[in-house]
Design a protein around this motif. Structure first.
Motif, PDB file in Angstrom:
ATOM      1  N   VAL A   1      -3.439   3.146 -35.460  1.00 43.68           N
ATOM      2  CA  VAL A   1      -4.895   3.281 -35.426  1.00 43.68           C
ATOM      3  C   VAL A   1      -5.225   4.673 -34.916  1.00 43.68           C
ATOM      4  CG1 VAL A   1      -7.038   2.405 -34.432  1.00 43.68           C
ATOM      5  CG2 VAL A   1      -5.214   0.809 -35.026  1.00 43.68           C
ATOM      6  N   ASP A   2      -6.116   5.388 -35.629  1.00 43.51           N
ATOM      7  CA  ASP A   2      -6.457   6.755 -35.218  1.00 43.51           C
ATOM      8  C   ASP A   2      -7.217   6.781 -33.896  1.00 43.51           C
ATOM      9  OD1 ASP A   2      -5.232   7.899 -37.408  1.00 43.51           O
ATOM     10  OD2 ASP A   2      -7.015   7.714 -38.658  1.00 43.51           O
ATOM     11  N   PHE A   3      -8.216   5.912 -33.768  1.00 42.15           N
ATOM     12  CA  PHE A   3      -8.888   5.799 -32.474  1.00 42.15           C
ATOM     13  C   PHE A   3      -9.588   4.449 -32.372  1.00 42.15           C
ATOM     14  CE2 PHE A   3     -13.405   5.978 -33.273  1.00 42.15           C
ATOM     15  CZ  PHE A   3     -13.563   6.712 -34.427  1.00 42.15           C
ATOM     16  N   VAL A   4      -9.843   4.051 -31.121  1.00 38.34           N
ATOM     17  CA  VAL A   4     -10.542   2.798 -30.827  1.00 38.34           C
ATOM     18  C   VAL A   4     -11.616   3.074 -29.783  1.00 38.34           C
ATOM     19  CG1 VAL A   4     -10.356   0.431 -29.965  1.00 38.34           C
ATOM     20  CG2 VAL A   4      -8.471   1.422 -31.281  1.00 38.34           C
ATOM     21  N   VAL A   5     -12.801   2.546 -30.007  1.00 36.56           N
ATOM     22  CA  VAL A   5     -13.880   2.602 -29.021  1.00 36.56           C
ATOM     23  C   VAL A   5     -14.275   1.169 -28.696  1.00 36.56           C
ATOM     24  CG1 VAL A   5     -16.236   3.342 -28.507  1.00 36.56           C
ATOM     25  CG2 VAL A   5     -14.733   4.812 -29.876  1.00 36.56           C
ATOM     26  N   VAL A   6     -14.256   0.833 -27.426  1.00 31.18           N
ATOM     27  CA  VAL A   6     -14.660  -0.496 -26.967  1.00 31.18           C
ATOM     28  C   VAL A   6     -15.877  -0.337 -26.057  1.00 31.18           C
ATOM     29  CG1 VAL A   6     -14.007  -2.576 -25.700  1.00 31.18           C
ATOM     30  CG2 VAL A   6     -12.295  -1.378 -27.088  1.00 31.18           C
TER      31      VAL A   6
ATOM     32  N   ASN B   1      -7.168   7.301 -28.447  1.00 34.95           N
ATOM     33  CA  ASN B   1      -6.713   7.886 -29.711  1.00 34.95           C
ATOM     34  C   ASN B   1      -5.286   7.459 -30.013  1.00 34.95           C
ATOM     35  OD1 ASN B   1      -9.116   9.335 -30.063  1.00 34.95           O
ATOM     36  ND2 ASN B   1      -8.350  11.057 -28.859  1.00 34.95           N
ATOM     37  N   GLN B   2      -4.957   7.399 -31.291  1.00 33.56           N
ATOM     38  CA  GLN B   2      -3.586   7.205 -31.771  1.00 33.56           C
ATOM     39  C   GLN B   2      -2.889   6.043 -31.072  1.00 33.56           C
ATOM     40  OE1 GLN B   2      -1.787  11.072 -31.219  1.00 33.56           O
ATOM     41  NE2 GLN B   2      -2.673  11.874 -33.112  1.00 33.56           N
ATOM     42  N   ILE B   3      -3.450   4.856 -31.265  1.00 35.80           N
ATOM     43  CA  ILE B   3      -2.891   3.655 -30.677  1.00 35.80           C
ATOM     44  C   ILE B   3      -1.902   3.015 -31.663  1.00 35.80           C
ATOM     45  CG2 ILE B   3      -4.806   2.224 -31.512  1.00 35.80           C
ATOM     46  CD1 ILE B   3      -4.537   0.544 -29.014  1.00 35.80           C
ATOM     47  N   SER B   4      -0.831   2.455 -31.119  1.00 34.00           N
ATOM     48  CA  SER B   4       0.189   1.790 -31.935  1.00 34.00           C
ATOM     49  C   SER B   4       0.310   0.346 -31.472  1.00 34.00           C
ATOM     50  CB  SER B   4       1.534   2.504 -31.794  1.00 34.00           C
ATOM     51  OG  SER B   4       2.528   1.854 -32.562  1.00 34.00           O
ATOM     52  N   ILE B   5       0.010  -0.607 -32.360  1.00 36.02           N
ATOM     53  CA  ILE B   5      -0.011  -2.018 -31.990  1.00 36.02           C
ATOM     54  C   ILE B   5       0.840  -2.830 -32.946  1.00 36.02           C
ATOM     55  CG2 ILE B   5      -2.315  -1.908 -30.956  1.00 36.02           C
ATOM     56  CD1 ILE B   5      -3.446  -2.973 -33.560  1.00 36.02           C
ATOM     57  N   ASN B   6       1.134  -4.042 -32.540  1.00 32.53           N
ATOM     58  CA  ASN B   6       1.799  -4.997 -33.427  1.00 32.53           C
ATOM     59  C   ASN B   6       0.739  -5.543 -34.375  1.00 32.53           C
ATOM     60  OD1 ASN B   6       2.672  -7.654 -34.418  1.00 32.53           O
ATOM     61  ND2 ASN B   6       4.433  -7.349 -33.065  1.00 32.53           N
TER      62      ASN B   6
END
Length: 247
Positions: free
Chosen positions: A46-51, A72-77
């Motif tokens: 994921v390039d970026f996440v805003v919560v 930024n640049q999150i890596s998830i299952n």
């Protein structure tokens, strides 16, 4: 080019929202925005996440008025994320802006969770071992800009004798240019402490507030600034997350 989120972004946003909501005791409102594409989703990138959330209760009696997180640049299952179970494949650095009301802070200060994480502290005062512990309830008041008023009591144990001392303090919060400053500290009349004890106590407090990070269940939090307004406290922090904690 459309500003509407892609279907894969919508699906993953809803899944992450579900996963976060399931870990909260309560949430008045929570929203998740994501930028990615189908290929990256398959790879768990994921390039970026805003919560953004309002009225979040993360532990019993610990409520946050509002939270805004950017990463930024999150890596998830990807499979677990689509099922609403968020698992990080790699650590993530996040910036956070958290607003707490005076009422929420005082409720949290006196919660069982905070009490269990504030054990007694041992001090060496002129070669004598002295143990101090906070007595509850504690109270924090945010009555004016840039000032934190704190009051409560501590139990002081030494040589088999324990006594309680009531105190009141005023502190100036951390900013971009200054650390936390203790403006005043006073004991109730007739309940004073010795100068050597006060020197050791303030040295211990200084050691604690100067710690670069606070650790909590796989999360390292570094406070950057604290802004006090009447009735509320806004904290801006950098957070390093090894894994999403069980809130």
């Amino acid at each position: 080019m459309s500003d509407q989120p892609k279907l894969e972004e919508q699906a993953l946003s809803e899944a992450l929202k579900l996963g976060l909501s399931s870990q909260l005791d309560e949430a008045e409102n929570i929203g998740v925005r994501i930028e990615t594409d189908l290929l990256k989703v398959v790879q768990g990138k994921v390039d970026f996440v805003v919560v953004e959330g309002q009225g979040l209760t993360i532990q019993e009696n610990i409520r946050l008025e509002s939270v805004e997180l950017h990463t930024n640049q999150i890596s998830i299952n990807p499979l677990s994320a689509l099922l609403g179970n968020i698992k990080l494949d790699q650590p993530v650095d996040t910036t956070a802006r958290i607003v707490l009301t005076e009422a929420d802070i005082n409720q949290a200060l006196n919660s069982d969770y905070v009490k269990s994480n504030l054990p007694p502290v041992e001090l060496d005062v002129e070669g004598k071992r002295v143990t101090i512990a906070l007595d509850f309830p504690l109270e924090m008041r945010l009555q004016s800009v840039g000032k934190i008023h704190f009051s409560g009591a501590i139990s002081i144990s030494e040589v088999g004798e324990t006594r309680s001392v009531t105190f009141a303090a005023v502190a100036c919060p951390r900013t971009d240019t200054q650390p936390i400053l203790l403006e005043t500290f006073c004991c109730a009349p007739g309940q004073g402490v010795s100068i050597p004890f006060m020197i050791v106590l303030l040295s211990k407090v200084q050691e604690l507030v100067r710690q670069p990070y606070f650790q909590l269940e796989g999360v390292s939090l570094q406070i950057k600034t604290m802004q006090v307004e009447p009735g509320s406290l806004t904290v801006e922090a950098q957070i390093h997350v090894n894994q999403i904690p069980n809130l």
